[in-house]
Structure formats: C-alpha cells, structure tokens
Design a protein around this motif. Structure first.
Motif, mmCIF file in Angstrom:
data_model
loop_
_atom_site.group_PDB
_atom_site.id
_atom_site.type_symbol
_atom_site.label_atom_id
_atom_site.label_comp_id
_atom_site.label_asym_id
_atom_site.label_seq_id
_atom_site.Cartn_x
_atom_site.Cartn_y
_atom_site.Cartn_z
ATOM 1 N N MET A 100 8.772 -39.768 66.747
ATOM 2 C CA MET A 100 8.925 -38.916 67.923
ATOM 3 C C MET A 100 9.634 -39.663 69.049
ATOM 4 O O MET A 100 10.503 -39.110 69.726
ATOM 5 N N ILE A 101 9.276 -40.933 69.232
ATOM 6 C CA ILE A 101 9.980 -41.740 70.239
ATOM 7 C C ILE A 101 11.452 -41.874 69.866
ATOM 8 O O ILE A 101 12.347 -41.744 70.716
ATOM 9 N N GLY A 102 11.701 -42.118 68.582
ATOM 10 C CA GLY A 102 13.086 -42.219 68.133
ATOM 11 C C GLY A 102 13.859 -40.945 68.375
ATOM 12 O O GLY A 102 15.030 -40.981 68.795
ATOM 13 N N MET A 103 13.231 -39.809 68.119
ATOM 14 C CA MET A 103 13.903 -38.529 68.329
ATOM 15 C C MET A 103 14.259 -38.317 69.803
ATOM 16 O O MET A 103 15.286 -37.702 70.118
ATOM 17 N N MET A 104 13.428 -38.821 70.702
ATOM 18 C CA MET A 104 13.719 -38.672 72.127
ATOM 19 C C MET A 104 14.848 -39.597 72.580
ATOM 20 O O MET A 104 15.555 -39.308 73.545
ATOM 21 N N VAL A 105 15.024 -40.713 71.866
ATOM 22 C CA VAL A 105 16.064 -41.674 72.230
ATOM 23 C C VAL A 105 17.430 -41.278 71.661
ATOM 24 O O VAL A 105 18.471 -41.574 72.263
ATOM 25 N N VAL A 106 17.439 -40.590 70.521
ATOM 26 C CA VAL A 106 18.695 -40.265 69.840
ATOM 27 C C VAL A 106 19.699 -39.539 70.741
ATOM 28 O O VAL A 106 20.881 -39.908 70.775
ATOM 29 N N PRO A 107 19.308 -38.482 71.493
ATOM 30 C CA PRO A 107 20.313 -37.805 72.331
ATOM 31 C C PRO A 107 20.990 -38.742 73.325
ATOM 32 O O PRO A 107 22.199 -38.620 73.567
ATOM 33 N N ALA A 108 20.223 -39.676 73.924
ATOM 34 C CA ALA A 108 20.822 -40.615 74.869
ATOM 35 C C ALA A 108 21.814 -41.540 74.175
ATOM 36 O O ALA A 108 22.913 -41.811 74.686
ATOM 37 N N LEU A 109 21.455 -42.030 72.990
ATOM 38 C CA LEU A 109 22.376 -42.891 72.240
ATOM 39 C C LEU A 109 23.627 -42.137 71.818
ATOM 40 O O LEU A 109 24.736 -42.670 71.855
ATOM 41 N N ALA A 110 23.439 -40.877 71.412
ATOM 42 C CA ALA A 110 24.576 -40.067 70.969
ATOM 43 C C ALA A 110 25.549 -39.801 72.107
ATOM 44 O O ALA A 110 26.742 -39.568 71.874
#
Length: 530
Positions: free
Chosen positions: A324-334
């Motif tokens: 879940m933490i990873g999913m929240m970070v993905v948009p920022a990285l993208a």
C-alpha cells in the motif's frame, strides 16, 4: 452537488472531480471481492466436505472452476464490454455474481455448488476488465489515472490479505456457506450506486462479438491453465503436457482468426507496441516470481513455525502494508521518471527483498522472512500499478476493455507458471533433502507421504513416538526451508531478469496516455455513447 470535471487549459486533458473519485471507490469494491473469493473457499473446504460429501473429483472442481472460468472469459468479457457498454456489463455481472453467491451459500449438493461457482467465475470475469476500463475512460489526466489505477490495484491486495481473516471469522461464527455471502451487499451497493456515479462507455463502431473467437479462446486458456496448475500440484504427467499442448494449439488458431477479422476480440497488432506487449511480459515476470514464492511463504509460516491459518494471515498484513505504501509512492515516481526506469527500479528492490529471504532458516528465520516479504512486496508495486497503466493506455480508448482483460490474463498466466515452476523447484529440493532422512520404522504409505511434502511429514510424525517423530519433523522442516531458499534464489533471478527487460525494452516508452493528451476528439467520441 456533483463536482464536474475541470480543465487546466483548453489543450490539457480534463481533470477528474469528486464524482469520479467517489466512483473509483465503488469500482474498487468488486475488484477486492473477486480476489477474496479466490481465497475464502479453501478455508471452508473441511466443513463443506463434511456436509456435501463431494468426491475427490467434485472437490477439485469446486475449488478450481471459479478461477479457471475467470481466466478463460476475461478477454471475451472485456471485448463484450467494449461493444455493449462497460457500465452495462459491470452491472449485469454484479447481479449475476450476487445471485451466484447466494446459490453457492445455500448449495445442497456438490453438483449445485460446482454450477454456482462456475456462474461466479463467469460473472467475476466481467468485473475486473469492466472496472479497469471504466477507470481508463474516467481519468484522462496522466497523473490522476496512474494514481487511480494504483488505488484500484490496492483493492486487490487488501482483498487478498483480508480474505482469509474474514473467512476465518465467519467460519467460527456461522456455517460454511457464509463465506460466499460477503459479496452480496457489495454487489447490491454497486447496483444502486453504479447508474448514478458511473458513466457509460462503449465503442460505437464495434461490430458483433465473434462467438467462434470466444470458443477458441476458452478452448485455449482452460487446458493451459489446468495443465500448469495440475503440474504444480501433482508433478509431471504426459496427460497434463498433452492438455497444455492442446490449449496452445487452440491459442494459435485464436490468434490466426483475430488477424483475419475486421473487428477481433483483441487486436493482436497491439503486442507489437512495446508499451503494451513488452509491459505485459514484464508484468507476467513479476507475477511469476511473487506468486510462486508466496506459496512457500504461507506454508513456512504454518508448517515450520506452527501458525494457524488465521495467524499466518495476520503476518501477511505487514506485506500488504508495504504494498500500500508502494502504491502511494508510484504516482509521484511516475511523474518524475520514465515508466521503464520506475518499473526496473521496483523489480531491483524486489530482487533485494527476495535475496534477504535466501537467508531464512528453520530456527530464526521468522523475522528475516517478514522483512524480506515486505521489501519484495513494495518493489512489486511499480510493475503492478504503472505496468497496468501502460498496458491500458497503449490501447485506443474504445478498446480499453479488451486491453484491461489482456492485463489481467497475463497476471493469471504469470501466477500459474510461477506456482508450477517454482513449486517444482522447491518440491525437488525438499524430496532430495528427505531421501536419507526417513526412519526405517515408518510404514510405506507414511514414508511416501513424508518424503513427498512437509504436510505429509507433519502428519506422519504425529503418529510416531516422540523419539522418532521429532527428528523426522525437524528433518522435514529443514528440507522445506532449503526448498524455500532455493525458490528464493530462482525468484530473485527472475525479478532481476524482469528489471533488465524493463530497462531495455521500455527505455523509450514515455509517460502513459499520449493518446488522450489532446482530449477534445476523445471527449466527443465518448459523449456520443453516454
């Protein structure tokens, strides 16, 4: 008051408002439920077996037919949604899923339960591609869409994690059929809120659904999935190899027919697009590694550390939290890096987490295992979320349903292959380790079971005196841990290979969604079918 979509400029894609985000929450519920239903049945097997007394063959179909038919009908249902309307198909599927859930809960015979589970599988195949393709059409802005798909993917993880917990709690308080009724209120909510919150989308130029293509696809997918799954469970057998070969033959016929049709179920030329074809391959690689390894993780928690299924499920929650933490970070990285770099980086992180799991041992491996699974899970979120975004965005908006189904089907195949191949690796290591550890006092049947699986060794040890059963169980647990370490080595190599593939094949793939960067034409097409 409904918040209407707003735009940043005349040339920017429209931004989703409160209505779209509320609709996303509604769409996430059936996605979560489909995954939960893949897990809760296994907990209910002992009770339903005692009441319905199914034969071994019937029990096999009760447990497997749901997943088989979901895999077999995904692309057909995704293409059907493109033709008749994605919201319409979603609501039809929700009604059918709710009805089938009630029939499953109150089944009075094994045959009735098999039929009800089959209907649940067909209905479940309408839910995933319909929800994902609706998200594709509701969120035009690249960053918003990536965030929306990440949240949608999160619902799968939550469903997979809480399924055993919810199922275990229900079975302690009610009868076995109660595990199927969880989905009924969710489907009722979807039927009420769907017409209000969800817009309708379909391809106004689509032709009729080609039924022969649907039959060829089913005849291709089902034998392949069945053969791979049974190879993982039963080991090598020529009938299973023949089933896979038959499925591949029908798959070839399916592809050839798609090339000859003006309006195919899925445009096979899409696979030439790296944002579509290469991303599917990378996603399948990631699913291969994670699903195959998770099988051994759950067995390790229960059979080596002696946790109940419920407590083992609780220890999966940290991994879910990491995802879940990873999913929240993905948009920022993208928003800052190219998709290929983000996906490759995520798989490198996963490979590092899996490498940690190679250090697990029988006495002190619990903390190491949990830490490794958390790092592994966090790293797998970029290929899951951003990869799905790339695949769905690579297809024209009118074909989003079929593209969404292709994404889900690739995950089904990746998971099945991971279970089969990594399961075979772990089993081979276990059997090799046990070949010289079986006590002479052990009867033939018990010796065969103990040498075959850790569960068999646990059962055999319970029937022996402590001075014999104790060493046997310790040897079996050590052999299984060796198998887990070997599987982790292979899974880490697979994750590294996926990272290389992503870095090389997706290096020139840009931010998802170039097809909708200029929105007016797309908006006009979609407005015509609302």
């Amino acid at each position: 008051m409904t918040t209407e979509p707003r735009t940043e400029s005349d040339h920017a894609p429209p931004l989703a408002g409160a209505k779209e985000w509320t609709a996303l929450a509604v769409l996430s519920l059936p996605a979560m439920l489909v995954i939960m239903d893949l897990t809760v049945l296994h907990l209910a097997v002992p009770e339903l077996s005692a009441e319905l007394t199914p034969s071994a063959s019937q029990l096999l179909w009760i447990t497997d037919i749901y997943g088989f038919l979901i895999a077999g009908f995904l692309i057909t249902m995704g293409s059907l949604g493109d033709r008749i309307g994605r919201r319409k198909l979603l609501l039809i599927g929700a009604a059918a899923f709710g009805l089938a859930s009630v029939l499953s809960a109150y089944a009075s015979s094994a045959e009735m339960l098999i039929a009800a589970r089959a209907l649940m599988g067909i209905a479940g195949a309408t839910l995933m591609p319909s929800t994902l393709s609706l998200i594709r059409n509701m969120f035009h802005d690249d960053r918003q869409r990536t965030k929306a798909i990440s949240l949608w993917m999160m619902s799968f993880m939550v469903g997979g994690s809480i399924g055993p917990l919810v199922g275990g709690a229900l079975l302690e308080a009610f009868w076995w059929g109660s595990v199927f009724l969880v989905g009924v209120p969710v489907m009722v909510l979807l039927l009420i809120a769907g017409p209000i919150l969800l817009p309708e989308y379909r391809d106004p130029s689509a032709g009729r659904l080609d039924l022969l293509s649907a039959v060829l696809l089913l005849a291709g997918v089902l034998p392949i999935i069945y053969g791979i799954k049974k190879l993982a469970e039963d080991g090598f057998g020529w009938p299973l190899v023949a089933a896979i070969a038959v499925g591949l033959a029908f798959a070839v016929l399916f592809v050839r027919r798609q090339r000859s049709l003006d309006d195919p179920l899925i445009d096979v030329e899409l696979f030439r697009n790296r944002a579509f074809g290469a991303t599917l391959g990378v996603m399948m690689t990631a699913t291969f590694a994670m699903m195959g390894l998770n099988l051994f993780v759950m067995q390790y928690l229960q059979l080596v550390h002696g946790l109940s299924p419920f407590r083992a499920g609780l220890w999966v929650l940290p991994m879910t939290g990491a995802m879940m933490i990873g999913m929240m970070v993905v948009p920022a990285l993208a928003g800052r890096f190219r998709p290929g770099h983000v996906i490759a980086g995520g798989l490198l992180v996963s490979a590092a987490g899996i490498a940690v799991m190679t250090q697990v041992d029988g006495s002190s491996g619990f903390g190491v295992l949990i830490a490794g699974t958390c790092v592994m899970a966090a790293g797998f979120t970029p290929p899951a979320a951003l990869g799905t975004d790339l695949v769905v965005s690579a297809a024209p908006p009118a074909k989003a349903g079929a593209a969404s189904a292709a994404s889900e089907t690739s995950n089904e195949f990746g998971g099945a292959l991971g279970l089969a191949i990594l399961g075979s690796v772990g089993t081979a290591v276990y059997r090799s380790g046990m070949s010289d550890s079986l006590p002479a006092e052990l009867p033939g049947d018990a010796a065969d079971a103990a040498g075959d699986t850790l569960a068999g060794a646990t059962a055999a040890a319970a029937q022996l005196p402590g001075d014999v059963g104790g060493p046997l169980l310790s040897a079996a647990q050590a052999a299984f841990t060796d198998g887990l370490q070997a599987v982790a080595v292979v899974a880490a190599a697979i994750a590294l290979a996926g990272a290389v593939l992503a870095a090389v094949l997706l290096r020139r793939v840009g931010v998802p969604g170039p097809a909708v960067a200029v929105a007016p034409g797309v908006q006009a097409e979609e407005a015509a079918v609302r």
